[in-house]
Every structure is written in structure tokens, then in C-alpha cells.
Design a protein around this motif. Structure first.
Motif, PDB file in Angstrom:
ATOM      1  N   VAL A 120       0.915  -1.360   0.059  1.00 28.83           N
ATOM      2  CA  VAL A 120       0.056   0.040   0.166  1.00 28.83           C
ATOM      3  C   VAL A 120       0.746   1.148   0.303  1.00 28.83           C
ATOM      4  CG1 VAL A 120      -1.627   1.398   1.398  1.00 28.83           C
ATOM      5  CG2 VAL A 120      -2.236  -1.104   1.032  1.00 28.83           C
ATOM      6  N   THR A 121       1.962   1.261   0.853  1.00 28.45           N
ATOM      7  CA  THR A 121       2.814   2.274   0.961  1.00 28.45           C
ATOM      8  C   THR A 121       3.415   2.854  -0.426  1.00 28.45           C
ATOM      9  OG1 THR A 121       3.380   2.108   3.287  1.00 28.45           O
ATOM     10  CG2 THR A 121       4.768   3.385   1.877  1.00 28.45           C
ATOM     11  N   PHE A 122       3.942   1.739  -1.087  1.00 29.09           N
ATOM     12  CA  PHE A 122       4.722   1.816  -2.398  1.00 29.09           C
ATOM     13  C   PHE A 122       3.665   2.284  -3.477  1.00 29.09           C
ATOM     14  CE2 PHE A 122       6.701   0.702  -6.416  1.00 29.09           C
ATOM     15  CZ  PHE A 122       7.877   0.671  -6.282  1.00 29.09           C
ATOM     16  N   VAL A 123       2.846   1.691  -3.614  1.00 27.34           N
ATOM     17  CA  VAL A 123       1.907   2.023  -4.474  1.00 27.34           C
ATOM     18  C   VAL A 123       1.143   3.281  -4.388  1.00 27.34           C
ATOM     19  CG1 VAL A 123      -0.808   1.320  -5.597  1.00 27.34           C
ATOM     20  CG2 VAL A 123       0.807  -0.331  -5.145  1.00 27.34           C
ATOM     21  N   VAL A 124       0.768   3.771  -3.216  1.00 27.96           N
ATOM     22  CA  VAL A 124       0.333   5.170  -2.958  1.00 27.96           C
ATOM     23  C   VAL A 124       1.145   6.237  -3.409  1.00 27.96           C
ATOM     24  CG1 VAL A 124      -0.580   6.757  -1.111  1.00 27.96           C
ATOM     25  CG2 VAL A 124      -1.496   4.375  -1.212  1.00 27.96           C
ATOM     26  N   THR A 125       2.601   5.726  -2.627  1.00 29.62           N
ATOM     27  CA  THR A 125       3.753   6.616  -3.110  1.00 29.62           C
ATOM     28  C   THR A 125       3.870   6.844  -4.555  1.00 29.62           C
ATOM     29  OG1 THR A 125       4.669   5.958  -1.065  1.00 29.62           O
ATOM     30  CG2 THR A 125       5.939   7.341  -2.541  1.00 29.62           C
ATOM     31  N   TRP A 126       3.858   5.810  -5.284  1.00 27.82           N
ATOM     32  CA  TRP A 126       3.812   5.693  -6.676  1.00 27.82           C
ATOM     33  C   TRP A 126       2.970   6.770  -7.473  1.00 27.82           C
ATOM     34  CZ3 TRP A 126       1.351   4.267 -11.296  1.00 27.82           C
ATOM     35  CH2 TRP A 126       1.971   4.100 -12.183  1.00 27.82           C
TER      36      TRP A 126
ATOM     37  N   VAL B 250      15.201  24.920  -6.454  1.00 27.50           N
ATOM     38  CA  VAL B 250      13.740  25.349  -6.182  1.00 27.50           C
ATOM     39  C   VAL B 250      12.949  24.025  -6.633  1.00 27.50           C
ATOM     40  CG1 VAL B 250      11.548  26.409  -6.789  1.00 27.50           C
ATOM     41  CG2 VAL B 250      13.536  27.754  -6.194  1.00 27.50           C
ATOM     42  N   GLU B 251      13.531  23.453  -7.970  1.00 26.00           N
ATOM     43  CA  GLU B 251      13.072  22.339  -8.332  1.00 26.00           C
ATOM     44  C   GLU B 251      13.322  21.047  -7.458  1.00 26.00           C
ATOM     45  OE1 GLU B 251      13.520  21.343 -12.529  1.00 26.00           O
ATOM     46  OE2 GLU B 251      12.832  19.494 -12.478  1.00 26.00           O
ATOM     47  N   ALA B 252      14.456  20.988  -7.094  1.00 21.82           N
ATOM     48  CA  ALA B 252      14.744  19.873  -6.023  1.00 21.82           C
ATOM     49  C   ALA B 252      13.871  19.885  -4.934  1.00 21.82           C
ATOM     50  CB  ALA B 252      16.304  20.091  -5.868  1.00 21.82           C
ATOM     51  N   LEU B 253      13.595  21.123  -4.575  1.00 21.34           N
ATOM     52  CA  LEU B 253      12.443  21.061  -3.351  1.00 21.34           C
ATOM     53  C   LEU B 253      11.367  20.524  -3.762  1.00 21.34           C
ATOM     54  CD1 LEU B 253      13.113  24.458  -1.566  1.00 21.34           C
ATOM     55  CD2 LEU B 253      13.128  22.314  -0.439  1.00 21.34           C
ATOM     56  N   GLY B 254      10.869  20.797  -4.829  1.00 20.02           N
ATOM     57  CA  GLY B 254       9.433  20.288  -5.538  1.00 20.02           C
ATOM     58  C   GLY B 254       9.562  18.945  -5.628  1.00 20.02           C
ATOM     59  N   TRP B 255      10.917  18.334  -5.968  1.00 20.23           N
ATOM     60  CA  TRP B 255      10.912  16.810  -6.113  1.00 20.23           C
ATOM     61  C   TRP B 255      10.614  16.226  -4.623  1.00 20.23           C
ATOM     62  CZ3 TRP B 255      12.515  13.021  -9.895  1.00 20.23           C
ATOM     63  CH2 TRP B 255      12.564  13.532 -10.932  1.00 20.23           C
ATOM     64  N   ALA B 256      11.222  16.842  -3.498  1.00 13.54           N
ATOM     65  CA  ALA B 256      11.377  16.485  -2.129  1.00 13.54           C
ATOM     66  C   ALA B 256       9.827  16.352  -1.597  1.00 13.54           C
ATOM     67  CB  ALA B 256      12.297  17.479  -1.428  1.00 13.54           C
ATOM     68  N   VAL B 257       9.143  17.407  -2.056  1.00 13.22           N
ATOM     69  CA  VAL B 257       7.595  17.433  -1.657  1.00 13.22           C
ATOM     70  C   VAL B 257       7.083  16.179  -2.321  1.00 13.22           C
ATOM     71  CG1 VAL B 257       5.617  18.702  -2.195  1.00 13.22           C
ATOM     72  CG2 VAL B 257       7.519  19.741  -1.185  1.00 13.22           C
ATOM     73  N   GLY B 258       7.228  15.977  -3.537  1.00 16.08           N
ATOM     74  CA  GLY B 258       6.684  14.751  -4.327  1.00 16.08           C
ATOM     75  C   GLY B 258       6.865  13.421  -3.916  1.00 16.08           C
ATOM     76  N   PHE B 259       8.321  13.277  -3.184  1.00 18.25           N
ATOM     77  CA  PHE B 259       8.602  12.008  -2.516  1.00 18.25           C
ATOM     78  C   PHE B 259       7.745  11.906  -1.356  1.00 18.25           C
ATOM     79  CE2 PHE B 259      12.834  12.565  -4.612  1.00 18.25           C
ATOM     80  CZ  PHE B 259      12.557  11.698  -5.496  1.00 18.25           C
TER      81      PHE B 259
ATOM     82  N   ALA C 265       9.044   0.397   2.450  1.00 17.31           N
ATOM     83  CA  ALA C 265       8.559   0.192   1.331  1.00 17.31           C
ATOM     84  C   ALA C 265       8.660   2.011   0.595  1.00 17.31           C
ATOM     85  CB  ALA C 265       6.972  -0.045   1.210  1.00 17.31           C
ATOM     86  N   TRP C 266       8.609   2.736   1.536  1.00 16.23           N
ATOM     87  CA  TRP C 266       8.952   4.324   1.208  1.00 16.23           C
ATOM     88  C   TRP C 266      10.381   4.305   0.569  1.00 16.23           C
ATOM     89  CZ3 TRP C 266       9.037   9.214   4.915  1.00 16.23           C
ATOM     90  CH2 TRP C 266       9.373  10.119   3.907  1.00 16.23           C
ATOM     91  N   ALA C 267      11.142   3.682   1.257  1.00 11.54           N
ATOM     92  CA  ALA C 267      12.635   3.606   0.908  1.00 11.54           C
ATOM     93  C   ALA C 267      12.869   3.027  -0.318  1.00 11.54           C
ATOM     94  CB  ALA C 267      13.779   3.121   1.803  1.00 11.54           C
ATOM     95  N   LEU C 268      12.194   2.080  -0.594  1.00  9.78           N
ATOM     96  CA  LEU C 268      12.354   1.246  -1.563  1.00  9.78           C
ATOM     97  C   LEU C 268      11.773   2.205  -3.055  1.00  9.78           C
ATOM     98  CD1 LEU C 268      13.361  -1.977  -2.516  1.00  9.78           C
ATOM     99  CD2 LEU C 268      10.510  -2.479  -2.599  1.00  9.78           C
ATOM    100  N   TYR C 269      10.770   2.707  -2.649  1.00  6.96           N
ATOM    101  CA  TYR C 269      10.114   3.578  -3.830  1.00  6.96           C
ATOM    102  C   TYR C 269      11.131   4.640  -4.185  1.00  6.96           C
ATOM    103  CZ  TYR C 269       7.926   7.251  -6.537  1.00  6.96           C
ATOM    104  OH  TYR C 269       7.846   8.009  -7.585  1.00  6.96           O
ATOM    105  N   PHE C 270      11.752   5.173  -3.026  1.00  3.72           N
ATOM    106  CA  PHE C 270      12.876   6.285  -3.450  1.00  3.72           C
ATOM    107  C   PHE C 270      13.928   5.666  -4.240  1.00  3.72           C
ATOM    108  CE2 PHE C 270      16.479   8.759  -2.900  1.00  3.72           C
ATOM    109  CZ  PHE C 270      16.040   9.733  -2.984  1.00  3.72           C
ATOM    110  N   LEU C 271      14.132   4.431  -4.065  1.00  4.88           N
ATOM    111  CA  LEU C 271      15.274   3.751  -4.537  1.00  4.88           C
ATOM    112  C   LEU C 271      15.014   3.502  -6.278  1.00  4.88           C
ATOM    113  CD1 LEU C 271      18.036   2.453  -4.486  1.00  4.88           C
ATOM    114  CD2 LEU C 271      16.899   0.310  -4.132  1.00  4.88           C
ATOM    115  N   TYR C 272      13.478   3.216  -6.411  1.00  2.27           N
ATOM    116  CA  TYR C 272      13.066   2.928  -7.735  1.00  2.27           C
ATOM    117  C   TYR C 272      13.043   4.292  -8.416  1.00  2.27           C
ATOM    118  CZ  TYR C 272       9.285   3.656 -10.864  1.00  2.27           C
ATOM    119  OH  TYR C 272       8.320   3.960 -11.986  1.00  2.27           O
ATOM    120  N   ASN C 273      12.571   5.349  -7.896  1.00  5.10           N
ATOM    121  CA  ASN C 273      12.372   6.589  -8.488  1.00  5.10           C
ATOM    122  C   ASN C 273      13.750   7.204  -8.734  1.00  5.10           C
ATOM    123  OD1 ASN C 273      12.397   9.719  -8.512  1.00  5.10           O
ATOM    124  ND2 ASN C 273      10.273   9.216  -8.100  1.00  5.10           N
ATOM    125  N   TYR C 274      14.687   7.291  -7.926  1.00  6.39           N
ATOM    126  CA  TYR C 274      16.109   7.870  -8.063  1.00  6.39           C
ATOM    127  C   TYR C 274      16.740   7.336  -9.166  1.00  6.39           C
ATOM    128  CZ  TYR C 274      20.052  10.378  -6.399  1.00  6.39           C
ATOM    129  OH  TYR C 274      21.350  10.921  -6.202  1.00  6.39           O
TER     130      TYR C 274
END
Ligand SMILES: [Zn+2]
Ligand SMILES: [Zn+2]
Length: 279
Positions: free
Chosen positions: A109-115, A158-167, A184-193
Motif C-alpha cells: 500500500v505504501t509503495f503503490v500510494v507513493t507511486w 527550487v525544483e529539487a525542493l519540488g521533488w522532495a515534496v513529491g517524495f 517500502a517508502w525507501a524502496l520507492y525512493f530507490l526505484y524513482n532515483y
């Protein structure tokens, strides 16, 4: 991973946490940029562009990579540290029995919602940054016309801050009705990054199969985003293409251009097009 992060959080201080998150991002950055360089070599017969980089490009990209890691690292550490006290983040406790929120289902649930949250949010943020008043915050990323293994997180502050908000968006929304699975949040971050870094290399390792509309709904080939860097308009999505498809911001020639790249014929001009919408 979930338990390890939770126990680290319980024992550390904010400066140590900010340093640890930023250092982890820097380490990931080095590893995935190296993997990107290797992928570019390994798939060199599928070069996207046969166009030269701009003078000094790699240098300014690496500089912005360091800035991105620092901005997102400190922001994320602040959310982890202060978020629970402010009621913004409810982190699942480790080994707390069946209702602790650290099992497989809460992780999914955490991974899918974050995605989903990131994909929707990123399209909107990216589209907004292509409006006249906000483009100045996005210009740094677009200074890279032909992209490299260092372009993905080459953004302005500023864009980096926008990404941080998105994560943070998915976990913060999730916290309003349940707990967040940190692993799962860390895993999502790894996938995204990692996907973002490798998704900007100048070689398309995605087979032709991936440019059929159904398959590209969740993951699109590299050529898809490469056309955004060349043309500036359309293809605002992050890793998927569903937002562009739903909102009418998808180029109608990208699949043919991806076929061309996969046939070993790189695009030779940033103005390369077949049947651009409205043209
Ligand atoms: Zn890009
Ligand atoms: Zn853009």
C-alpha cells in the motif's frame, strides 16, 4: 530494511539523520550514475541522439547532482524527524504484532500510494514549470538537450525542493488514515532515483515491445523523455505515460522514433520529428 531504519531513527539526532540521508543519496548517485555509464556503453548500438553535448555540460550536471542530494536529503530527514511530532507522518512500528503496519500488505500500500501520488504530482509540477513565470526554476534541467547519466537529478534548488515534496506527498497523505511502511517508502525512493538517473542515458535499452501503448502505460522507454528535452513541450510524465495520455500531452510520433532508435539509427537532430501533433 524497515526495522533497520526505525531503530536508526530512534537512536540518532537530527544533524546525524540529515547527514546520513544525504550521504546515502550521494552514494546511490555515484553507484547509479556509474551503472548509467555502463548501460550507455553496453547499449551503444541503440544511441538515442547522434548529437554532441554542450560544452561544460557534465560539469554543471554533477554540480547540480550534489545540490539535489543535499536539498532532498535534508528535507526528507526533516520530515522523518519532525513529521511524527507535527502529525504529518505516522511511521509503522517494527515488530509490534499483526496490527503494526509493517507487514507485506502495508508495504505494498505504501509503495503503490507513493507511486501514484508522485506520478500525478510530478506531471502537474512539471507542466506548471513549463509556464512562463515558473520556467526559470526548470531551466537548469533543460540546459541538457542531449541527456546523460548525470542529467536525471540535475535541477535547480527550487525544483529539487519540488521533488522532495513529491517524495513526501504519498506518505503524508497515507498518514491521514494509516501508517507508513518506511522500508517500502525507501524502496520507492530507490526505484524513482535510480530510474531517473538511468532513464536519462543516451542509449535506449527498452525493447520495441515497450513502446506499444499498453506496455508504456506504467513505464516508458528512454526515447519518450528524450523527446521532452529536445522539444520542451509535451511528455511531462515521470516514469509512466498515463498522465500525458489522459491529458493530451503525448507526442504521436514517439513510438516510431523509438522503433528507429531500436533499429540502430539514432536521431541526428534535436528537431527530429515524424508526425508531430498539430504540425
Ligand atoms: Zn529530464
Ligand atoms: Zn521539462
Amino acid at each position: 530494511m524497515h526495522d533497520a531504519i526505525s531503530s536508526f531513527l530512534a537512536q540518532t539526532s537530527f544533524p546525524a539523520l540529515a547527514l546520513a540521508v544525504t550521504a546515502a543519496m550521494l552514494a546511490l548517485n555515484v553507484v547509479w550514475s556509474a551503472i548509467g555509464l555502463v548501460a550507455e556503453r553496453a547499449f551503444s548500438r541503440y544511441r538515442v541522439w547522434d548529437v554532441a553535448l554542450r560544452p561544460g555540460q557534465i560539469r554543471w550536471e554533477i554540480l547540480a547532482n550534489l545540490r539535489f542530494d543535499a536539498v532532498v536529503g535534508v528535507f526528507t530527514a526533516a520530515l522523518l524527524w519532525y513529521g511524527p511530532g507535527l502529525g504529518l507522518l505516522r511511521i509503522a512500528e517494527p515488530d509490534g504484532g499483526a496490527r503494526d503496519g509493517s507487514g507485506l500488505l502495508p508495504a505494498v500500500v505504501t509503495f503503490v500510494v507513493t507511486w501514484v501520488c508522485f506520478e500525478v504530482y510530478y506531471w502537474a509540477m512539471h507542466r506548471a514549470m513549463h509556464t512562463k513565470p515558473l520556467y526559470r526554476f526548470h531551466r537548469w534541467h533543460h540546459d541538457s538537450r542531449v541527456t546523460t547519466a548525470f542529467t536525471g537529478v540535475s535541477t535547480s534548488t527550487v525544483e529539487a525542493l519540488g521533488w522532495a515534496v513529491g517524495f513526501a506527498l504519498g506518505p503524508v497523505l497515507l498518514s491521514t488514515f494509516t501508517t507508513v511502511h518506511l522500508g517500502a517508502w525507501a524502496l520507492y525512493f530507490l526505484y524513482n532515483y535510480s530510474g531517473n538517473i538511468v532513464g536519462h542515458v543516451n542509449a535506449d535499452f527498452f525493447p520495441k515491445l515497450m513502446n506499444r501503448r499498453g506496455q508504456s502505460w506504467m513505464v516508458h522507454p528512454i526515447t519518450y523523455h528524450a523527446l521532452h528535452h529536445a522539444r520542451f513541450v509535451n511528455h511531462y510524465s515521470f516514469g509512466s505515460s498515463f498522465m500525458d495520455r489522459l491529458l493530451g500531452t503525448e507526442w504521436d510520433d514517439w513510438q516510431q522514433l523509438h522503433d528507429r532508435v531500436r533499429d540502430g539509427k539514432p536521431m541526428t537532430s534535436l528537431a527530429q520529428n515524424l508526425r508531430q501533433r498539430g504540425a
